[in-house]
Write a protein that holds these residues in place. Sequence first.
Motif, PDB file in Angstrom:
ATOM      1  N   SER A   1       3.480   9.267  -5.522  1.00  0.00           N
ATOM      2  CA  SER A   1       2.170   8.504  -5.714  1.00  0.00           C
ATOM      3  C   SER A   1       1.101   9.393  -5.732  1.00  0.00           C
ATOM      4  O   SER A   1      -0.015   8.636  -6.157  1.00  0.00           O
ATOM      5  N   LYS A   2       1.047  10.232  -5.233  1.00  0.00           N
ATOM      6  CA  LYS A   2      -0.208  11.185  -5.157  1.00  0.00           C
ATOM      7  C   LYS A   2      -0.684  11.773  -6.582  1.00  0.00           C
ATOM      8  O   LYS A   2      -1.708  12.093  -6.558  1.00  0.00           O
TER       9      LYS A   2
ATOM     10  N   PRO B   1      -6.817   0.285  -3.994  1.00  0.00           N
ATOM     11  CA  PRO B   1      -6.279   1.475  -3.717  1.00  0.00           C
ATOM     12  C   PRO B   1      -4.627   1.440  -4.017  1.00  0.00           C
ATOM     13  O   PRO B   1      -4.146   0.635  -4.196  1.00  0.00           O
ATOM     14  N   THR B   2      -4.353   2.753  -4.159  1.00  0.00           N
ATOM     15  CA  THR B   2      -2.890   2.934  -4.637  1.00  0.00           C
ATOM     16  C   THR B   2      -1.831   1.947  -3.875  1.00  0.00           C
ATOM     17  O   THR B   2      -1.634   1.999  -2.902  1.00  0.00           O
ATOM     18  N   ARG B   3      -1.097   1.128  -4.773  1.00  0.00           N
ATOM     19  CA  ARG B   3      -0.015   0.532  -4.371  1.00  0.00           C
ATOM     20  C   ARG B   3       1.242   0.848  -4.950  1.00  0.00           C
ATOM     21  O   ARG B   3       1.229   1.490  -6.341  1.00  0.00           O
TER      22      ARG B   3
ATOM     23  N   ASP C   1       0.685  -1.168   0.099  1.00  0.00           N
ATOM     24  CA  ASP C   1       0.039  -0.027   0.080  1.00  0.00           C
ATOM     25  C   ASP C   1       0.864   1.234  -0.124  1.00  0.00           C
ATOM     26  O   ASP C   1       2.044   1.352   0.699  1.00  0.00           O
ATOM     27  N   ALA C   2       0.526   2.338  -0.727  1.00  0.00           N
ATOM     28  CA  ALA C   2       1.088   3.450  -0.707  1.00  0.00           C
ATOM     29  C   ALA C   2       1.362   4.241   0.625  1.00  0.00           C
ATOM     30  O   ALA C   2       2.331   4.463   1.084  1.00  0.00           O
TER      31      ALA C   2
ATOM     32  N   HIS D   1      -2.814   1.225  -9.473  1.00  0.00           N
ATOM     33  CA  HIS D   1      -3.961   0.736  -8.880  1.00  0.00           C
ATOM     34  C   HIS D   1      -4.216  -0.648  -9.555  1.00  0.00           C
ATOM     35  O   HIS D   1      -5.128  -0.847 -10.605  1.00  0.00           O
TER      36      HIS D   1
ATOM     37  N   TYR E   1       6.198   8.285  -1.720  1.00  0.00           N
ATOM     38  CA  TYR E   1       4.755   8.253  -1.329  1.00  0.00           C
ATOM     39  C   TYR E   1       4.136   9.525  -2.044  1.00  0.00           C
ATOM     40  O   TYR E   1       3.063   9.549  -2.357  1.00  0.00           O
TER      41      TYR E   1
ATOM     42  N   ASN F   1      -6.308  10.479  -5.135  1.00  0.00           N
ATOM     43  CA  ASN F   1      -6.303  10.082  -3.743  1.00  0.00           C
ATOM     44  C   ASN F   1      -6.979   8.945  -3.155  1.00  0.00           C
ATOM     45  O   ASN F   1      -7.370   9.017  -2.116  1.00  0.00           O
TER      46      ASN F   1
ATOM     47  N   GLN G   1      -6.517   6.086  -1.891  1.00  0.00           N
ATOM     48  CA  GLN G   1      -5.306   5.524  -1.093  1.00  0.00           C
ATOM     49  C   GLN G   1      -5.865   5.266   0.217  1.00  0.00           C
ATOM     50  O   GLN G   1      -6.654   5.567   0.964  1.00  0.00           O
TER      51      GLN G   1
END
Length: 468
Positions: free
Chosen positions: A271-272, A388-390, A256-257, A383, A268, A317, A319
């Motif tokens: 990743s946004k 959610p963002t990884r 996960d982010a 994604h 991190y 976002n 995440q």
Amino acid sequence: MAIAACAALVLAGAAGTTAWHAAGSGKSVGSWHEAPAAAGQTPVSAEQRAGERSQPATPGGASAVPGPSATRLAPEKATVQPSAVVTVPEAGSPERPVESGSAQANGRQRVGELVSVRKLLGYLGGKPRQETFRYPGASYVKLHFSRMALMPGDYVTVSNADGTENYRYDAPADRTGRGDRWAMSVTGDTAVLEVHRGAGNLLGLGDLAGSLGVDVDRVARGFSRTEQDRQPEKQMTAPGRTGREESVCGADTSADAACYRSSDPVAYTKSKAIARLLINGTELCTGWRVGAQNRMLTNNHCFTTSAQAYGTEVWFNYQCAKCGGYDVYQPTKVWGSKVVATDRTYDFTLFTVDKFDSVRKFGYLSLDTRRPAKNQQLYVPQHPAGEPTRIAGSLGEQAGNCAVADSAYDGYAPGSDVAYYCDTEGGSSGSPVISRATNKVVALHHFGGCPNSGVRGDLLAAKLGKLL
């Protein structure tokens, strides 16, 4: 495929209905915008092969104008349970598809299904009407209006269960009652639809009231986590290669982010800038902001035209709020707007979004103008499978297989790609592959198969520089 996002395996509810819970800010969000009556031709890179055609536009592409928060009322409620399911056709065979001139899969990951409903919210009764559409475990709920016959000044709202995500849709200016438009999705398993009456229209409707109302005929329901785990991958493989069943190469080293917030703050923060693209209501790719202006980059195989962009939701976002938790931030959602350039050989689509100011705060990435060196370490925010963002590839020894294996790998053109073994899955198409040496994008991910590969960033920088 990896079962990991937010790492929560035991949630409230029955097995098979686990879902993400939005940790919302409580702020209201927008509504739709109107697509042009006749969209112009999408600009296409000069290298696009003659005779190729874009995918047809999907009807009902909706868009948005932010509206104020709706006053929460408490009229009679009704829960709509899923009825006859109309399954969206699979994008390719259950097996990993192979890209070729004659058999081509679209490469988008399926993340939901269409449900047929028949609900009319009318005017009779002297008060606003409300319907609740609940699909236990769904990751999102998205409503389709077949008719919107409203008086001037009236509007409808679509919100999540607790009202923290709220979209307003005003009466059509032409008063024709035309519908055929999709609302923006709401995150979670419940959508609350409410009709609001303008102050000037409370009296004097007479018989007219019986003909007014809002019809909902379809709902796009996002798969629960368990359902998503059963979906076959839709990553494409390079021409002439059969690939593997999955593109997690060896042990999955992605996380996960949120797990990178302290240990790798640069990754991190970068990743946004990526976004979850919800296409046609049920399919997924990844996109990201490129440069400081209103520009987004994804794959050509995700979509190619402005008409398709108008029907695409762009979620920033999305995440996990905590590493190993199951709450997600309430995403900021905007509509795609205009395709600026697209090219099949280099598998990119450059596009803009509506309400750009609302996503500017998430930052942007830059293309690296130099080809990366072999063994250069990488990381890939993405994604995968709708999660959610990884981020694949962490600092130091844990980076493992996320490094450049070949900086002149064959994609759709000789030497057009960078190859790597960073872990990706269906839905990762369009993700940025970032160099740890420069924190710039060295490839636009598009192929699985171990090695996985992306179009070289230096080639994209040369082609798109003047457009950024």
